[in-house]
Design an enzyme around this catalytic site. Sequence first.
Site, PDB file in Angstrom:
ATOM      1  N   ARG A 233       0.703  -1.382   0.040  1.00  0.00           N
ATOM      2  CA  ARG A 233      -0.129   0.038   0.073  1.00  0.00           C
ATOM      3  C   ARG A 233       0.971   1.427   0.241  1.00  0.00           C
ATOM      4  NH1 ARG A 233      -2.982  -2.957  -1.556  1.00  0.00           N
ATOM      5  NH2 ARG A 233      -5.071  -3.455  -1.026  1.00  0.00           N
ATOM      6  N   ASP A 257       5.392  -0.368  -6.682  1.00  0.00           N
ATOM      7  CA  ASP A 257       4.036  -0.466  -7.439  1.00  0.00           C
ATOM      8  C   ASP A 257       2.879   0.291  -6.922  1.00  0.00           C
ATOM      9  OD1 ASP A 257       2.770  -2.212  -9.709  1.00  0.00           O
ATOM     10  OD2 ASP A 257       1.778  -3.292  -7.968  1.00  0.00           O
ATOM     11  N   GLU A 262      -2.137   7.705  -4.921  1.00  0.00           N
ATOM     12  CA  GLU A 262      -2.270   7.255  -6.349  1.00  0.00           C
ATOM     13  C   GLU A 262      -3.731   7.032  -6.761  1.00  0.00           C
ATOM     14  OE1 GLU A 262      -3.188   2.438  -5.933  1.00  0.00           O
ATOM     15  OE2 GLU A 262      -1.087   2.921  -5.312  1.00  0.00           O
ATOM     16  N   HIS A 294       0.357  -0.196  -9.826  1.00  0.00           N
ATOM     17  CA  HIS A 294      -0.254  -1.179  -9.302  1.00  0.00           C
ATOM     18  C   HIS A 294      -0.687  -2.317  -9.995  1.00  0.00           C
ATOM     19  CE1 HIS A 294      -2.828  -0.899  -5.340  1.00  0.00           C
ATOM     20  NE2 HIS A 294      -2.776  -2.163  -5.519  1.00  0.00           N
TER      21      HIS A 294
END
Length: 328
Positions: A233, A257, A262, A294
Amino acid sequence: MSEKKERIAFFDTKPYDRVWFDQLNRHYHIKYYEHKLTPDSVSLAQGCRAVIPFVNDTLDKTVIDGLCETGVEMIALRCAGYNNVDRQAAAGRIAVTRVPGYSPYAVAEFTMGLLLTLNRKIHKAYFRTRDFNFSLNGLVGFDLHGRTVGVIGTGKIGQIFIRICRGFGMNVVAYDPYPLPDADFPYVSLEELLQQSDIISLHCPLTEQSRHLINADTIAQMKDGVYLLNTSRGMLVESEALLDALKSGKIAGAGLDVYEEETDFFFEDRSDMVKRDTLLSLLVSMPNVVLTSHQAFLTKEALHNIAQVTLENLDAYFKDGTVLNPVQ
């Protein structure tokens, strides 16, 4: 369950989402929306008994109030994370389920891919050779064999990542506030992990306790030249502190990632956007950062499992009110 097909609103739809939901769905009339679930789009759930949102949809009190007012009985998250859910607003009013483990292999394997790319400069070599530049200058990495990796969070993904690292001949230390009783790897304190690790990989959920776990203070305890990986996260890492550490060389490289802000960017094509998140732009521009969108979960197996478990959660609820895989 009656033969009538219940209406379900599916938010933040991408083409790859529909593949397995369309194949496995037997009982529901699913209305797919490209819109994220927000206070402005909650009215799209009118006439539906459940919604299927994703990790970056908004599920705050305003949205939950709106869902309840439109008659929605169930929020069937098609993801493992639920930090976007106001659980207090949902309690006793609307059932909330999730997919606790769709493919831990997908995320763990991707994490190792980030490390290999970052360390061996594979991304740089790819772009060089496309321009017929075959110089090796600036592409020096290091052997993973014999290095110490610190794994924060030893759930399914963390355990698989540990096994992958051991396959590379790496030494492993782990930290988890809830350690496994029969673990075959050593647990240490967070302070010891930060001090000992050449590479640190985050595999823990986002909670009030873990928010900004990686910050200026914890970074100061790390080895100089450490590599940081985050496929969990975004808010586990304080972005400004990370950027400062990357600029100073305290952190030699970061494989990310996820990003803490985001929601307005990831999963969408924002290439034409002029006004961009300054911190995100700086991180993307850093030569010692590999940042992806992600996508660690994104395998055929994971997408199949997400659809299967989400539909099973719906089936159980509409059969007799059973709430499988509840968000606690």
